[in-house]
Design a protein around this motif. Structure first.
Motif, PDB file in Angstrom:
ATOM      1  N   ILE A 179      -8.133  -5.650  -7.426  1.00 32.05           N
ATOM      2  CA  ILE A 179      -6.955  -5.775  -6.548  1.00 32.05           C
ATOM      3  C   ILE A 179      -5.797  -6.484  -7.266  1.00 32.05           C
ATOM      4  CG2 ILE A 179      -8.098  -5.497  -4.312  1.00 32.05           C
ATOM      5  CD1 ILE A 179      -8.369  -8.495  -4.076  1.00 32.05           C
ATOM      6  N   GLY A 180      -5.853  -6.442  -8.590  1.00 29.51           N
ATOM      7  CA  GLY A 180      -4.659  -6.825  -9.360  1.00 29.51           C
ATOM      8  C   GLY A 180      -4.621  -8.236  -9.889  1.00 29.51           C
ATOM      9  N   PRO A 191       2.066  -3.803  -1.179  1.00 29.57           N
ATOM     10  CA  PRO A 191       0.598  -3.808  -1.112  1.00 29.57           C
ATOM     11  C   PRO A 191      -0.013  -4.897  -2.000  1.00 29.57           C
ATOM     12  CG  PRO A 191       1.425  -1.569  -1.412  1.00 29.57           C
ATOM     13  CD  PRO A 191       2.606  -2.491  -1.528  1.00 29.57           C
ATOM     14  N   LEU A 192      -1.005  -5.567  -1.485  1.00 31.41           N
ATOM     15  CA  LEU A 192      -1.772  -6.593  -2.218  1.00 31.41           C
ATOM     16  C   LEU A 192      -0.871  -7.683  -2.802  1.00 31.41           C
ATOM     17  CD1 LEU A 192      -4.308  -4.164  -3.975  1.00 31.41           C
ATOM     18  CD2 LEU A 192      -4.738  -5.598  -1.976  1.00 31.41           C
ATOM     19  N   VAL A 193       0.169  -8.025  -2.043  1.00 37.51           N
ATOM     20  CA  VAL A 193       1.197  -8.944  -2.545  1.00 37.51           C
ATOM     21  C   VAL A 193       0.630 -10.301  -2.983  1.00 37.51           C
ATOM     22  CG1 VAL A 193       1.799  -9.738  -0.209  1.00 37.51           C
ATOM     23  CG2 VAL A 193       3.467  -9.950  -2.031  1.00 37.51           C
ATOM     24  N   ALA A 239      -6.758 -11.153   3.590  1.00 35.37           N
ATOM     25  CA  ALA A 239      -5.555 -11.390   2.774  1.00 35.37           C
ATOM     26  C   ALA A 239      -5.051 -10.094   2.137  1.00 35.37           C
ATOM     27  CB  ALA A 239      -5.855 -12.430   1.691  1.00 35.37           C
ATOM     28  N   SER A 240      -5.951  -9.121   1.981  1.00 35.86           N
ATOM     29  CA  SER A 240      -5.551  -7.858   1.351  1.00 35.86           C
ATOM     30  C   SER A 240      -4.844  -6.915   2.321  1.00 35.86           C
ATOM     31  CB  SER A 240      -6.788  -7.145   0.770  1.00 35.86           C
ATOM     32  OG  SER A 240      -7.591  -6.617   1.816  1.00 35.86           O
ATOM     33  N   ARG A 241      -4.829  -7.262   3.602  1.00 38.27           N
ATOM     34  CA  ARG A 241      -4.194  -6.374   4.585  1.00 38.27           C
ATOM     35  C   ARG A 241      -2.678  -6.529   4.532  1.00 38.27           C
ATOM     36  NH1 ARG A 241      -6.413  -2.333   5.325  1.00 38.27           N
ATOM     37  NH2 ARG A 241      -5.489  -2.009   7.372  1.00 38.27           N
ATOM     38  N   GLU A 242      -2.013  -5.387   4.569  1.00 35.67           N
ATOM     39  CA  GLU A 242      -0.564  -5.355   4.355  1.00 35.67           C
ATOM     40  C   GLU A 242       0.168  -5.554   5.674  1.00 35.67           C
ATOM     41  OE1 GLU A 242      -0.062  -1.930   1.858  1.00 35.67           O
ATOM     42  OE2 GLU A 242       1.996  -1.741   2.571  1.00 35.67           O
TER      43      GLU A 242
END
Ligand SMILES: Cc1cc2nc3c(=O)[nH]c(=O)nc-3n(C[C@H](O)[C@H](O)[C@H](O)COP(=O)(O)O)c2cc1C
Length: 194
Positions: free
Chosen positions: A143-144, A108-110, A99-102
């Motif tokens: 990762i936010g 990024p990290l949407v 899921a972290s792949r753009e």
């Protein structure tokens, strides 16, 4: 505002997973508090182990894309995380990694940035999976994701549930429900203008 949207899932694919039982309690409480809750089973999103060569050749797998889209379309996450060897399960870490792949053109990290999460765990062991939650909290925070301070770990999980899925200990049941209600409440406040 519209009802806050919460995606709820366990970091286990096992049919009789204690963490799947636990997440159901928190999800129902969040729903009763007015949230729109989507409860999913990671078993329905089977993903290959993350492999950079596979990604280069074939892109992000369809199931990982579906999972990521679900994360994007929800403002909050309820997660019940089993502990494997004192840490996060492979299945949960793998899902987070994909899921972290753009994707091209994506922020990024949407699916993580600006989201809020509440964590819980269940284990037959005495610590209830508490050590794993430390790692899940750290990963998501990095990762936010804003991870709420309150969490619940249910020890002796093989003895903890009633046949109807509730927890035998009313205090534990209330604490898990409070996680769902608390996440719904904080999302209401954070996204009041939307
Ligand atoms: C590879 C593996 C490692 C495990 N390590 C731990 C551990 O470190 N701490 C713990 O409390 N339980 C550990 N367990 C036991 C799990 O807590 C138990 O299998 C639990 O039922 C998994 O969660 P689930 O019921 O939601 O699938 C481990 C299980 C497996 C398969």
């Amino acid at each position: 505002m519209a009802s806050p949207r919460i995606l709820a899932f366990a970091g286990s694919t096992r049919a009789d997973s204690f963490n799947k039982k636990l997440i159901k309690i928190a999800a129902e409480a969040a729903r009763a508090a007015g949230a729109e809750v989507t409860l999913i089973d990671l078993r329905d999103y089977p993903m290959p182990l993350y492999d950079g060569d596979l990604e280069t050749k074939e892109g992000i797998p369809a199931s990982a894309k579906q999972f990521k889209e679900l994360m994007i379309s929800h403002q909050g996450f309820l997660l019940s995380c089993p502990e494997y060897n004192s840490s996060i399960t492979g299945v949960l870490k793998n899902a987070i990694d994909w899921a972290s792949r753009e994707a091209p053109g994506e922020t990024p990290l949407v699916c993580f940035k600006g989201k809020t999460a509440a964590l819980m765990s269940a284990s037959p062991g005495g610590l209830g999976g508490l050590r794993g939650l430390v790692h899940v909290r750290s990963i998501l925070g990095n990762i936010g994701v804003l991870v709420l301070p309150d969490q619940v770990a249910v020890p002796k999980a093989h003895e903890a549930f009633q046949p109807d899925g509730s927890l035998k200990d009313p205090k534990q049941q209330a604490a898990v429900e409070k996680l769902g209600v608390g996440l719904a409440a904080i999302l209401q406040k954070l996204h009041a203008e939307q």
